[in-house]
Design a protein around this motif. Sequence first.
Motif, PDB file in Angstrom:
ATOM      1  N   VAL A  84       0.926  -1.028  -0.050  1.00  0.00           N
ATOM      2  CA  VAL A  84       0.090  -0.057   0.099  1.00  0.00           C
ATOM      3  C   VAL A  84       0.816   1.364  -0.104  1.00  0.00           C
ATOM      4  O   VAL A  84       0.620   2.296  -0.701  1.00  0.00           O
ATOM      5  CB  VAL A  84      -1.121   0.061   1.041  1.00  0.00           C
ATOM      6  CG1 VAL A  84      -1.782   1.214   1.040  1.00  0.00           C
ATOM      7  CG2 VAL A  84      -1.924  -1.190   1.085  1.00  0.00           C
ATOM      8  N   GLU A  85       2.048   1.149   0.788  1.00  0.00           N
ATOM      9  CA  GLU A  85       2.644   2.359   1.012  1.00  0.00           C
ATOM     10  C   GLU A  85       3.727   2.625  -0.564  1.00  0.00           C
ATOM     11  O   GLU A  85       4.205   3.667  -0.561  1.00  0.00           O
ATOM     12  CB  GLU A  85       3.568   2.304   2.228  1.00  0.00           C
ATOM     13  CG  GLU A  85       2.890   2.311   3.315  1.00  0.00           C
ATOM     14  CD  GLU A  85       3.517   1.805   4.721  1.00  0.00           C
ATOM     15  OE1 GLU A  85       4.742   1.393   4.559  1.00  0.00           O
ATOM     16  OE2 GLU A  85       2.976   1.720   5.591  1.00  0.00           O
ATOM     17  N   HIS A  86       4.154   1.354  -1.032  1.00  0.00           N
ATOM     18  CA  HIS A  86       4.896   1.497  -2.171  1.00  0.00           C
ATOM     19  C   HIS A  86       4.040   0.933  -3.501  1.00  0.00           C
ATOM     20  O   HIS A  86       4.482  -0.228  -3.857  1.00  0.00           O
ATOM     21  CB  HIS A  86       6.165   0.470  -1.987  1.00  0.00           C
ATOM     22  CG  HIS A  86       6.934   1.120  -0.704  1.00  0.00           C
ATOM     23  ND1 HIS A  86       7.720   2.015  -0.765  1.00  0.00           N
ATOM     24  CD2 HIS A  86       6.897   0.644   0.738  1.00  0.00           C
ATOM     25  CE1 HIS A  86       8.139   2.369   0.455  1.00  0.00           C
ATOM     26  NE2 HIS A  86       7.833   1.390   1.149  1.00  0.00           N
ATOM     27  N   PRO A  87       3.289   1.628  -4.187  1.00  0.00           N
ATOM     28  CA  PRO A  87       2.626   1.228  -5.334  1.00  0.00           C
ATOM     29  C   PRO A  87       3.411   0.780  -6.418  1.00  0.00           C
ATOM     30  O   PRO A  87       2.951   0.034  -7.044  1.00  0.00           O
ATOM     31  CB  PRO A  87       1.759   2.528  -5.681  1.00  0.00           C
ATOM     32  CG  PRO A  87       2.283   3.588  -5.001  1.00  0.00           C
ATOM     33  CD  PRO A  87       3.088   3.379  -3.620  1.00  0.00           C
ATOM     34  N   GLY A  88       4.579   1.219  -6.578  1.00  0.00           N
ATOM     35  CA  GLY A  88       5.354   0.797  -7.684  1.00  0.00           C
ATOM     36  C   GLY A  88       5.971  -0.694  -7.400  1.00  0.00           C
ATOM     37  O   GLY A  88       5.806  -1.246  -8.481  1.00  0.00           O
ATOM     38  N   LEU A  89       6.147  -1.010  -6.243  1.00  0.00           N
ATOM     39  CA  LEU A  89       6.595  -2.411  -5.930  1.00  0.00           C
ATOM     40  C   LEU A  89       5.263  -3.229  -6.184  1.00  0.00           C
ATOM     41  O   LEU A  89       5.384  -4.312  -6.840  1.00  0.00           O
ATOM     42  CB  LEU A  89       6.978  -2.449  -4.334  1.00  0.00           C
ATOM     43  CG  LEU A  89       7.007  -3.925  -3.988  1.00  0.00           C
ATOM     44  CD1 LEU A  89       8.572  -4.352  -4.594  1.00  0.00           C
ATOM     45  CD2 LEU A  89       7.565  -4.026  -2.435  1.00  0.00           C
ATOM     46  N   MET A  90       3.985  -2.787  -5.898  1.00  0.00           N
ATOM     47  CA  MET A  90       2.690  -3.395  -6.004  1.00  0.00           C
ATOM     48  C   MET A  90       2.609  -3.808  -7.687  1.00  0.00           C
ATOM     49  O   MET A  90       2.190  -4.600  -7.957  1.00  0.00           O
ATOM     50  CB  MET A  90       1.587  -2.926  -5.491  1.00  0.00           C
ATOM     51  CG  MET A  90       0.314  -3.499  -5.568  1.00  0.00           C
ATOM     52  SD  MET A  90       0.260  -5.206  -4.525  1.00  0.00           S
ATOM     53  CE  MET A  90      -0.488  -6.304  -5.542  1.00  0.00           C
ATOM     54  N   ARG A  91       2.713  -2.531  -8.270  1.00  0.00           N
ATOM     55  CA  ARG A  91       2.666  -2.770  -9.687  1.00  0.00           C
ATOM     56  C   ARG A  91       3.701  -3.713 -10.433  1.00  0.00           C
ATOM     57  O   ARG A  91       3.214  -4.315 -11.411  1.00  0.00           O
ATOM     58  CB  ARG A  91       3.008  -1.149 -10.244  1.00  0.00           C
ATOM     59  CG  ARG A  91       2.442  -1.153 -11.850  1.00  0.00           C
ATOM     60  CD  ARG A  91       2.601   0.321 -12.426  1.00  0.00           C
ATOM     61  NE  ARG A  91       1.326   0.953 -11.896  1.00  0.00           N
ATOM     62  CZ  ARG A  91       1.086   2.037 -11.287  1.00  0.00           C
ATOM     63  NH1 ARG A  91       2.093   2.636 -10.717  1.00  0.00           N
ATOM     64  NH2 ARG A  91      -0.021   2.630 -10.867  1.00  0.00           N
ATOM     65  N   ALA A  92       5.006  -3.531 -10.029  1.00  0.00           N
ATOM     66  CA  ALA A  92       5.896  -4.689 -10.514  1.00  0.00           C
ATOM     67  C   ALA A  92       5.388  -6.066 -10.140  1.00  0.00           C
ATOM     68  O   ALA A  92       5.594  -6.806 -11.110  1.00  0.00           O
ATOM     69  CB  ALA A  92       7.366  -4.163  -9.765  1.00  0.00           C
ATOM     70  N   VAL A  93       4.902  -6.497  -8.946  1.00  0.00           N
ATOM     71  CA  VAL A  93       4.392  -7.674  -8.830  1.00  0.00           C
ATOM     72  C   VAL A  93       3.131  -7.963  -9.751  1.00  0.00           C
ATOM     73  O   VAL A  93       3.393  -9.293  -9.915  1.00  0.00           O
ATOM     74  CB  VAL A  93       4.289  -7.563  -7.010  1.00  0.00           C
ATOM     75  CG1 VAL A  93       3.195  -8.906  -6.768  1.00  0.00           C
ATOM     76  CG2 VAL A  93       5.408  -7.433  -6.335  1.00  0.00           C
ATOM     77  N   GLY A  94       2.500  -7.278  -9.749  1.00  0.00           N
ATOM     78  CA  GLY A  94       1.389  -7.456 -10.814  1.00  0.00           C
ATOM     79  C   GLY A  94       1.758  -7.722 -12.210  1.00  0.00           C
ATOM     80  O   GLY A  94       1.313  -8.644 -12.714  1.00  0.00           O
ATOM     81  N   ILE A  95       2.935  -6.886 -12.654  1.00  0.00           N
ATOM     82  CA  ILE A  95       3.415  -7.265 -13.902  1.00  0.00           C
ATOM     83  C   ILE A  95       4.009  -8.458 -14.258  1.00  0.00           C
ATOM     84  O   ILE A  95       3.811  -9.367 -15.137  1.00  0.00           O
ATOM     85  CB  ILE A  95       4.191  -5.905 -14.248  1.00  0.00           C
ATOM     86  CG1 ILE A  95       3.546  -4.710 -14.735  1.00  0.00           C
ATOM     87  CG2 ILE A  95       4.997  -6.520 -15.735  1.00  0.00           C
ATOM     88  CD1 ILE A  95       4.452  -3.469 -14.777  1.00  0.00           C
ATOM     89  N   ALA A  96       4.736  -8.891 -12.983  1.00  0.00           N
ATOM     90  CA  ALA A  96       5.416 -10.347 -13.020  1.00  0.00           C
ATOM     91  C   ALA A  96       4.295 -11.115 -12.962  1.00  0.00           C
ATOM     92  O   ALA A  96       4.512 -12.254 -13.414  1.00  0.00           O
ATOM     93  CB  ALA A  96       6.117 -10.226 -11.546  1.00  0.00           C
ATOM     94  N   GLN A  97       3.186 -11.013 -12.234  1.00  0.00           N
ATOM     95  CA  GLN A  97       2.015 -12.272 -12.145  1.00  0.00           C
ATOM     96  C   GLN A  97       1.417 -12.309 -13.619  1.00  0.00           C
ATOM     97  O   GLN A  97       1.271 -13.495 -14.047  1.00  0.00           O
ATOM     98  CB  GLN A  97       0.818 -11.404 -11.087  1.00  0.00           C
ATOM     99  CG  GLN A  97       1.001 -11.990  -9.757  1.00  0.00           C
ATOM    100  CD  GLN A  97      -0.563 -11.481  -8.946  1.00  0.00           C
ATOM    101  OE1 GLN A  97      -0.450 -10.387  -8.698  1.00  0.00           O
ATOM    102  NE2 GLN A  97      -1.187 -12.306  -8.977  1.00  0.00           N
TER     103      GLN A  97
END
Length: 104
Positions: free
Chosen positions: A75-88
Amino acid sequence: MRRRAPTAKPDRATPIPIPIPIPIPPEAVVKTRIAESIAIMTIGDGVVAALFPSRHAARWQIGPVPVRRAVSVFVEHPGLMRAVGIAQVAAGVAWVAALPPADG
């Protein structure tokens, strides 16, 4: 006393159950379909995570404290979440590509 005339009952034949053959796919086909379904869900989850990273992660801030703490990082680092989503998405597409083709 007057006797009533017997009422005519409709001529209904007892239905005979007709077995309808339901083709049961082989176990390998079932496993492939399950794997493809999971991969499709992985791709969809990755797309949502890539497009709406903070909102998507915030929806999963439930459960025990360690889980909420781990999710709060995304939640605090949306860029990290976005990277995980792209990896998914990439992993899901690779998984589907690796599945055996359907017979026929």
